[in-house]
Design a protein around this motif. Structure first.
Motif, short mmCIF file in Angstrom:
data_model
loop_
_atom_site.label_atom_id
_atom_site.label_comp_id
_atom_site.label_asym_id
_atom_site.label_seq_id
_atom_site.Cartn_x
_atom_site.Cartn_y
_atom_site.Cartn_z
N ARG A 86 19.81 -26.90 11.51
CA ARG A 86 18.45 -27.44 11.49
C ARG A 86 18.25 -28.43 12.65
O ARG A 86 17.23 -28.40 13.34
CB ARG A 86 18.16 -28.13 10.17
CG ARG A 86 16.73 -28.66 10.06
CD ARG A 86 16.45 -29.24 8.71
NE ARG A 86 16.39 -28.17 7.72
CZ ARG A 86 16.30 -28.37 6.42
NH1 ARG A 86 16.28 -29.59 5.92
NH2 ARG A 86 16.24 -27.34 5.59
N ALA A 87 19.23 -29.29 12.87
CA ALA A 87 19.14 -30.24 13.97
C ALA A 87 19.08 -29.51 15.31
O ALA A 87 18.28 -29.86 16.19
CB ALA A 87 20.32 -31.21 13.93
N ASP B 282 31.34 -18.80 5.53
CA ASP B 282 31.14 -17.58 4.77
C ASP B 282 29.75 -16.99 5.08
O ASP B 282 28.97 -17.58 5.83
CB ASP B 282 31.32 -17.83 3.27
CG ASP B 282 30.36 -18.87 2.70
OD1 ASP B 282 29.34 -19.19 3.35
OD2 ASP B 282 30.63 -19.36 1.59
N PHE B 283 29.46 -15.83 4.50
CA PHE B 283 28.21 -15.16 4.80
C PHE B 283 26.99 -15.98 4.39
O PHE B 283 25.97 -15.97 5.08
CB PHE B 283 28.15 -13.77 4.15
CG PHE B 283 29.04 -12.77 4.82
CD1 PHE B 283 28.82 -12.41 6.14
CD2 PHE B 283 30.10 -12.20 4.15
CE1 PHE B 283 29.64 -11.49 6.78
CE2 PHE B 283 30.93 -11.28 4.77
CZ PHE B 283 30.70 -10.92 6.09
N LEU B 284 27.10 -16.71 3.27
CA LEU B 284 25.96 -17.53 2.84
C LEU B 284 25.66 -18.61 3.88
O LEU B 284 24.50 -18.80 4.27
CB LEU B 284 26.24 -18.16 1.48
CG LEU B 284 25.14 -19.10 0.96
CD1 LEU B 284 23.82 -18.37 0.80
CD2 LEU B 284 25.57 -19.74 -0.35
N GLU C 292 18.70 -18.67 9.30
CA GLU C 292 17.36 -18.94 8.77
C GLU C 292 16.78 -20.23 9.37
O GLU C 292 15.62 -20.27 9.76
CB GLU C 292 17.41 -19.05 7.25
CG GLU C 292 16.07 -19.29 6.61
CD GLU C 292 16.16 -19.36 5.11
OE1 GLU C 292 15.35 -18.69 4.45
OE2 GLU C 292 17.04 -20.07 4.59
N GLU C 293 17.60 -21.26 9.46
CA GLU C 293 17.14 -22.52 10.04
C GLU C 293 16.75 -22.35 11.51
O GLU C 293 15.73 -22.86 11.96
CB GLU C 293 18.23 -23.60 9.93
CG GLU C 293 18.46 -24.09 8.52
CD GLU C 293 17.29 -24.86 7.94
OE1 GLU C 293 16.48 -25.42 8.70
OE2 GLU C 293 17.18 -24.90 6.70
N VAL D 121 18.56 -14.34 16.65
CA VAL D 121 19.07 -12.99 16.90
C VAL D 121 20.23 -13.02 17.89
O VAL D 121 21.25 -12.34 17.70
CB VAL D 121 17.94 -12.05 17.40
CG1 VAL D 121 18.50 -10.75 17.91
CG2 VAL D 121 16.93 -11.82 16.29
N VAL D 122 20.11 -13.83 18.92
CA VAL D 122 21.20 -13.94 19.90
C VAL D 122 22.47 -14.44 19.21
O VAL D 122 23.56 -13.90 19.41
CB VAL D 122 20.81 -14.87 21.07
CG1 VAL D 122 22.01 -15.23 21.93
CG2 VAL D 122 19.73 -14.21 21.91
#
Length: 93
Positions: A11-12, A63-65, A72-73, A83-84
């Motif tokens: 997020r940062a 992990d995947f989560l 998402e952030e 995407v990159v």
């Protein structure tokens, strides 16, 4: 707790690094000029680029989560940047 840590890092990064340049990069008509490698370099400095790697390769074995939460952030600031990073992680597998 580990997922929350990586969400905070992502997020940062998204707010401090990606969002301020996203609109300018998106507005460029030449595809070769619509990406900034400084985004990747800063992701590396913050540990995001290598986060899914095992510690012996400089990562955190997320992990995947945690990976999805980080993406998402970043996508909230700019989908292209997420995407990159996702493609980079895909090559790690």
């Amino acid at each position: 707790e580990k997922t929350l840590h990586w969400r905070s890092v992502a997020r940062a990064y998204a707010e401090e690094v990606v969002r301020p340049v996203a609109a300018e990069l998106d507005a460029r008509t030449d595809p070769s000029e619509s990406w900034s490698w400084s985004l990747v370099e800063e992701a590396s400095r913050r540990g995001l680029r290598q986060a899914p790697c095992p510690p012996e390769y400089g990562g955190a074995s997320t992990d995947f989560l945690a990976d999805v939460v980080m993406l998402e952030e970043i996508a909230a600031a700019d989908v292209g940047a997420s995407v990159v990073l996702a493609q980079h992680w895909k090559f790690l597998q």
